[in-house]
Design a protein around this motif. Structure first.
Motif, PDB file in Angstrom:
ATOM      1  N   LEU A 205       0.816  -1.214   0.000  1.00 36.02           N
ATOM      2  CA  LEU A 205       0.000   0.000   0.000  1.00 36.02           C
ATOM      3  C   LEU A 205       0.849   1.264   0.000  1.00 36.02           C
ATOM      4  O   LEU A 205       1.814   1.383   0.762  1.00 36.02           O
ATOM      5  N   SER A 206       0.445   2.216  -0.799  1.00 36.11           N
ATOM      6  CA  SER A 206       1.066   3.543  -0.733  1.00 36.11           C
ATOM      7  C   SER A 206       0.639   4.228   0.562  1.00 36.11           C
ATOM      8  O   SER A 206      -0.425   3.912   1.126  1.00 36.11           O
ATOM      9  N   PRO A 207       1.435   5.178   1.062  1.00 41.25           N
ATOM     10  CA  PRO A 207       1.052   5.867   2.307  1.00 41.25           C
ATOM     11  C   PRO A 207      -0.296   6.565   2.209  1.00 41.25           C
ATOM     12  O   PRO A 207      -1.084   6.532   3.163  1.00 41.25           O
ATOM     13  N   GLU A 208      -0.583   7.184   1.065  1.00 43.38           N
ATOM     14  CA  GLU A 208      -1.851   7.914   0.956  1.00 43.38           C
ATOM     15  C   GLU A 208      -3.052   6.966   0.921  1.00 43.38           C
ATOM     16  O   GLU A 208      -4.127   7.285   1.453  1.00 43.38           O
ATOM     17  N   LEU A 209      -2.884   5.780   0.326  1.00 42.81           N
ATOM     18  CA  LEU A 209      -3.991   4.821   0.314  1.00 42.81           C
ATOM     19  C   LEU A 209      -4.180   4.209   1.698  1.00 42.81           C
ATOM     20  O   LEU A 209      -5.318   3.986   2.127  1.00 42.81           O
ATOM     21  N   ALA A 210      -3.083   3.940   2.401  1.00 44.12           N
ATOM     22  CA  ALA A 210      -3.195   3.439   3.769  1.00 44.12           C
ATOM     23  C   ALA A 210      -3.931   4.436   4.653  1.00 44.12           C
ATOM     24  O   ALA A 210      -4.781   4.069   5.474  1.00 44.12           O
ATOM     25  N   ALA A 211      -3.618   5.722   4.478  1.00 42.07           N
ATOM     26  CA  ALA A 211      -4.302   6.762   5.261  1.00 42.07           C
ATOM     27  C   ALA A 211      -5.780   6.810   4.927  1.00 42.07           C
ATOM     28  O   ALA A 211      -6.633   6.946   5.813  1.00 42.07           O
ATOM     29  N   ALA A 212      -6.120   6.686   3.643  1.00 40.79           N
ATOM     30  CA  ALA A 212      -7.525   6.711   3.247  1.00 40.79           C
ATOM     31  C   ALA A 212      -8.272   5.517   3.822  1.00 40.79           C
ATOM     32  O   ALA A 212      -9.424   5.644   4.266  1.00 40.79           O
ATOM     33  N   ALA A 213      -7.627   4.358   3.840  1.00 44.75           N
ATOM     34  CA  ALA A 213      -8.278   3.162   4.363  1.00 44.75           C
ATOM     35  C   ALA A 213      -8.530   3.258   5.854  1.00 44.75           C
ATOM     36  O   ALA A 213      -9.486   2.662   6.375  1.00 44.75           O
ATOM     37  N   GLU A 214      -7.697   4.003   6.564  1.00 41.54           N
ATOM     38  CA  GLU A 214      -7.854   4.136   8.015  1.00 41.54           C
ATOM     39  C   GLU A 214      -8.656   5.368   8.424  1.00 41.54           C
ATOM     40  O   GLU A 214      -8.886   5.585   9.603  1.00 41.54           O
ATOM     41  N   SER A 215      -9.078   6.140   7.456  1.00 39.51           N
ATOM     42  CA  SER A 215      -9.932   7.284   7.759  1.00 39.51           C
ATOM     43  C   SER A 215     -11.379   6.800   7.861  1.00 39.51           C
ATOM     44  O   SER A 215     -11.721   5.724   7.372  1.00 39.51           O
ATOM     45  N   PRO A 216     -12.269   7.581   8.475  1.00 36.06           N
ATOM     46  CA  PRO A 216     -13.677   7.156   8.569  1.00 36.06           C
ATOM     47  C   PRO A 216     -14.462   7.329   7.274  1.00 36.06           C
ATOM     48  O   PRO A 216     -15.594   6.856   7.168  1.00 36.06           O
ATOM     49  N   THR A 217     -13.858   7.980   6.293  1.00 36.51           N
ATOM     50  CA  THR A 217     -14.565   8.255   5.042  1.00 36.51           C
ATOM     51  C   THR A 217     -14.695   6.983   4.209  1.00 36.51           C
ATOM     52  O   THR A 217     -13.721   6.247   4.027  1.00 36.51           O
ATOM     53  N   ARG A 218     -15.890   6.727   3.726  1.00 36.86           N
ATOM     54  CA  ARG A 218     -16.159   5.592   2.851  1.00 36.86           C
ATOM     55  C   ARG A 218     -16.970   6.064   1.649  1.00 36.86           C
ATOM     56  O   ARG A 218     -17.814   6.929   1.794  1.00 36.86           O
ATOM     57  N   PRO A 219     -16.713   5.517   0.477  1.00 35.34           N
ATOM     58  CA  PRO A 219     -15.766   4.448   0.198  1.00 35.34           C
ATOM     59  C   PRO A 219     -14.326   4.948   0.145  1.00 35.34           C
ATOM     60  O   PRO A 219     -14.083   6.144  -0.060  1.00 35.34           O
ATOM     61  N   VAL A 220     -13.387   4.024   0.344  1.00 31.65           N
ATOM     62  CA  VAL A 220     -11.972   4.330   0.152  1.00 31.65           C
ATOM     63  C   VAL A 220     -11.731   4.452  -1.347  1.00 31.65           C
ATOM     64  O   VAL A 220     -12.072   3.548  -2.112  1.00 31.65           O
ATOM     65  N   ILE A 221     -11.176   5.567  -1.762  1.00 32.91           N
ATOM     66  CA  ILE A 221     -10.954   5.807  -3.191  1.00 32.91           C
ATOM     67  C   ILE A 221      -9.460   5.738  -3.479  1.00 32.91           C
ATOM     68  O   ILE A 221      -8.683   6.574  -3.001  1.00 32.91           O
ATOM     69  N   THR A 222      -9.064   4.732  -4.236  1.00 32.05           N
ATOM     70  CA  THR A 222      -7.673   4.610  -4.635  1.00 32.05           C
ATOM     71  C   THR A 222      -7.470   5.303  -5.979  1.00 32.05           C
ATOM     72  O   THR A 222      -8.407   5.814  -6.584  1.00 32.05           O
ATOM     73  N   SER A 223      -6.237   5.331  -6.452  1.00 27.65           N
ATOM     74  CA  SER A 223      -5.890   6.137  -7.624  1.00 27.65           C
ATOM     75  C   SER A 223      -4.922   5.383  -8.529  1.00 27.65           C
ATOM     76  O   SER A 223      -4.338   4.364  -8.155  1.00 27.65           O
ATOM     77  N   LYS A 224      -4.738   5.922  -9.720  1.00 23.79           N
ATOM     78  CA  LYS A 224      -3.743   5.363 -10.630  1.00 23.79           C
ATOM     79  C   LYS A 224      -2.353   5.451 -10.017  1.00 23.79           C
ATOM     80  O   LYS A 224      -1.529   4.548 -10.175  1.00 23.79           O
ATOM     81  N   SER A 225      -2.089   6.549  -9.307  1.00 24.18           N
ATOM     82  CA  SER A 225      -0.782   6.710  -8.660  1.00 24.18           C
ATOM     83  C   SER A 225      -0.555   5.632  -7.605  1.00 24.18           C
ATOM     84  O   SER A 225       0.555   5.093  -7.481  1.00 24.18           O
ATOM     85  N   ALA A 226      -1.587   5.300  -6.845  1.00 20.05           N
ATOM     86  CA  ALA A 226      -1.458   4.234  -5.848  1.00 20.05           C
ATOM     87  C   ALA A 226      -1.256   2.883  -6.532  1.00 20.05           C
ATOM     88  O   ALA A 226      -0.536   2.012  -6.018  1.00 20.05           O
ATOM     89  N   ASP A 227      -1.870   2.675  -7.700  1.00 17.37           N
ATOM     90  CA  ASP A 227      -1.612   1.466  -8.485  1.00 17.37           C
ATOM     91  C   ASP A 227      -0.138   1.381  -8.887  1.00 17.37           C
ATOM     92  O   ASP A 227       0.463   0.303  -8.857  1.00 17.37           O
ATOM     93  N   VAL A 228       0.439   2.511  -9.274  1.00 17.08           N
ATOM     94  CA  VAL A 228       1.851   2.502  -9.678  1.00 17.08           C
ATOM     95  C   VAL A 228       2.741   2.169  -8.480  1.00 17.08           C
ATOM     96  O   VAL A 228       3.730   1.438  -8.613  1.00 17.08           O
ATOM     97  N   TYR A 229       2.394   2.691  -7.299  1.00 20.46           N
ATOM     98  CA  TYR A 229       3.141   2.309  -6.095  1.00 20.46           C
ATOM     99  C   TYR A 229       3.055   0.795  -5.899  1.00 20.46           C
ATOM    100  O   TYR A 229       4.070   0.127  -5.640  1.00 20.46           O
TER     101      TYR A 229
END
Length: 311
Positions: A205-229
């Motif tokens: 997991l990229s740091p920004e995706l890990a942060a999104a997954a641990e935030s209360p906001t849903r749905p978790v939205i990943t990105s092309k950049s996180a895919d590249v990570y």
């Protein structure tokens, strides 16, 4: 069925495989069919490799109750991607179904069994370190380029995969094409992210995706950049046999922590990227991707081009 499955496990798992799915699979492979239990998925799904007297083989995936939601999401994502003309997830004609109307409903998916090396297998000689030769390095680099190119094509169509792993990409025999598996969490403007998504395999997991997954906001939205990570992390893991995150330097045993606990550490950037003596040209290139801020990461196509320069 696998001889390693207990009678109780076999009975439980057969109960999760609808008769329609069994019939659909056996129409393809012929009878008598050999059902081999591959694994129980992390979300409670069951998966079989089915072969028979015919020339074709299939994979059957099924889930009941909450696990059915996972299989149903994959059915939906694959259908949308097929309609969009995405070849990297469009292998073969398939049978798929959704049965039942209550919380106990079952979803099932039948897909062709793919013949070819996974990215993980393509790197085996390099990873094992038993005097790999020029051919071994070329095979690994070719696989890396082809994987990045396939993901780039997915991104070009406006889709994000969300759970890239080196075991979930098959390099088709005698071609330079790659089929991406594990598409349950893929999303695009025409298919919203799943509210059940938590980022995929935590160690990639990229740091920004890990942060999104641990935030209360849903749905978790990943990105092309996180895919590249995740691409870079997958290639690091494939080449070295170890996670790119340096758990050892942080005195952390990753097996002693929950996925949520590890995501919090990754989000807080407590874990640095490891150092390794394995294939410095490749791992240093991957390190640049893994340490870059999200907005500065290359695209999947750009990463493919950088990898080509090592060939």
């Amino acid at each position: 069925m696998s001889q390693h499955a207990t009678e109780e496990t076999v009975a439980d798992l057969w109960a999760e495989c609808p008769e329609e799915a069994r019939q659909a699979a056996e129409r393809v492979v012929g009878s008598p069919a050999n059902w081999q239990l591959m694994r129980r998925g992390s979300h409670g799904t069951a998966k079989w490799h089915v072969s028979g007297p015919g020339t074709q083989q299939v994979v059957v995936k099924a889930g009941t109750g909450q696990a059915a939601d996972v299989v149903a999401r994959e059915i939906t994502a694959l259908a949308y991607m097929q309609a969009a003309g995405i070849t990297a997830t469009g292998y073969g004609n398939d049978a798929q179904g959704l049965t039942g109307l209550t919380s106990d409903y079952t979803a099932w998916l039948v897909r062709p069994w793919l013949t070819g090396l996974t990215t993980w297998s393509a790197f085996q000689a390099v990873r094992d370190g038993h005097h790999p030769d020029v051919t071994d390095y070329k095979r690994a680099l070719t696989a890396a380029v082809d994987l990045c190119t396939a993901v780039g094509g997915l991104h070009q169509h406006g889709w994000v995969h969300g759970d890239l792993q080196p075991h979930h990409s098959v390099h088709m025999a005698n071609t330079r094409t790659v089929q991406l598996l594990g598409c349950t969490w893929a999303w695009a403007p025409e298919l919203a992210p799943s509210p059940a998504y938590t980022g995929g395999l935590v160690h990639l997991l990229s740091p920004e995706l890990a942060a999104a997954a641990e935030s209360p906001t849903r749905p978790v939205i990943t990105s092309k950049s996180a895919d590249v990570y995740a691409l870079a992390a997958s290639l690091w893991w494939s080449a070295t046999g170890d996670w790119p995150l340096n758990y050892r330097a942080a005195a952390i045993d990753p097996t002693a922590h929950t996925a949520a606990g590890l995501r919090r550490m990754i989000a807080a950037r407590r874990l640095k990227i490891s150092t390794t003596s394995t294939w410095p040209q490749l791992t240093e290139l991957l390190r640049e991707v893994l340490t870059a801020d999200a907005v500065q990461r290359p695209t999947a196509f750009q990463l493919a081009q950088s990898l080509r320069r090592l060939m």
